[in-house]
Write an enzyme that holds these catalytic residues in place. Sequence first.
Site, PDB file in Angstrom:
ATOM      1  N   ASP A 108       1.148  -0.941   0.008  1.00 48.01           N
ATOM      2  CA  ASP A 108       0.040   0.323   0.161  1.00 48.01           C
ATOM      3  C   ASP A 108       0.842   1.683   0.113  1.00 48.01           C
ATOM      4  O   ASP A 108       1.946   1.414  -0.999  1.00 48.01           O
ATOM      5  CB  ASP A 108      -0.839   0.092   1.224  1.00 48.01           C
ATOM      6  N   HIS A 273      -7.280  -6.579  -0.085  1.00 48.96           N
ATOM      7  CA  HIS A 273      -5.996  -5.421   0.309  1.00 48.96           C
ATOM      8  C   HIS A 273      -4.414  -5.736   1.110  1.00 48.96           C
ATOM      9  O   HIS A 273      -3.868  -5.516   0.883  1.00 48.96           O
ATOM     10  CB  HIS A 273      -6.577  -4.240   0.140  1.00 48.96           C
TER      11      HIS A 273
END
Length: 302
Positions: A108, A273
């Site tokens: 991320d 994610h």
Amino acid sequence: MSDPGLAGFGQTRHVVGEADYHVAYGGEGPPVLLLHGFPETHICWRAVAPRLARDHAVVAPDLRGYGASRAPAGGPHGEGFSKREMARELVEVMSALGHERFAVVGHDRGARVAYRLALDHPGRVTRVAVLNAVPTVEQFERMGAGPSLGFWPWFLLAQPAPFPERLLEADPGGVLNHVFATWSGDPEAISAEARDAYRRELDPPTIAAICADYRSSFHVDRGHDAADREAGRRITAPLLVVIGADEAQLADAHDVWRAWADDVAVAEIPGGHFLPEEAPDALVSVLSAFLDAGGGDRVTTP
């Protein structure tokens, strides 16, 4: 002093300019730097780092201003929190630990620092792995489509201070629960203990740093990326792109990264994610193979 988040790891601090980094470290062997993302801290690697440390010297800091790392609030456009500045600081941290050349794995927001390290400091980075990310300039260019609702932090948290800071401070636990519920394939993979730890770290200084991080991406980072793309600068170190099978909006990430790097490997693993927490076994498998073997234009699926 042992690190309470990563079993068997020590912890130390390194001051670089105005930033004071909290760093967890453990293991011996070829060095690898692990960089977490939003809204987490280095403890997101708790099921990954100890296993990598069996064969590697693992370094896992909290990003600038996140968690136990501390730094002054950024400028109005996130100055001080550009990925170029953060990469430069982490090069100094790694040098202080005795690591002149190292691999880097970023998730991320940490992935944005990781590929900036590879672009700006190619002599220092041996390999780079990016998890759940495409380059920042590419991210902004794709956010006008339907999936953009899920990318709300990019614009909300980039608003001028103190508006987004006040919003996060009003209900940080609610923000965390929403992110984990909507971005992960399996929200239960982020344990209550981990959520409590992330919530404790969401104090006003960390919230200010998070907003500065996103402001910098809007105002500074994408300009750096655009200039590199225009100039044809590429990542020369072997690059591993890891995506989660449930994160459909990144299904083409491998094609995007092939325009940025000479040697691209791709792995799709189960999860959404938050791969370090949702799929640590599969992630350790692909990272170990990549770190110990090399690059190559291939697809691996454990």
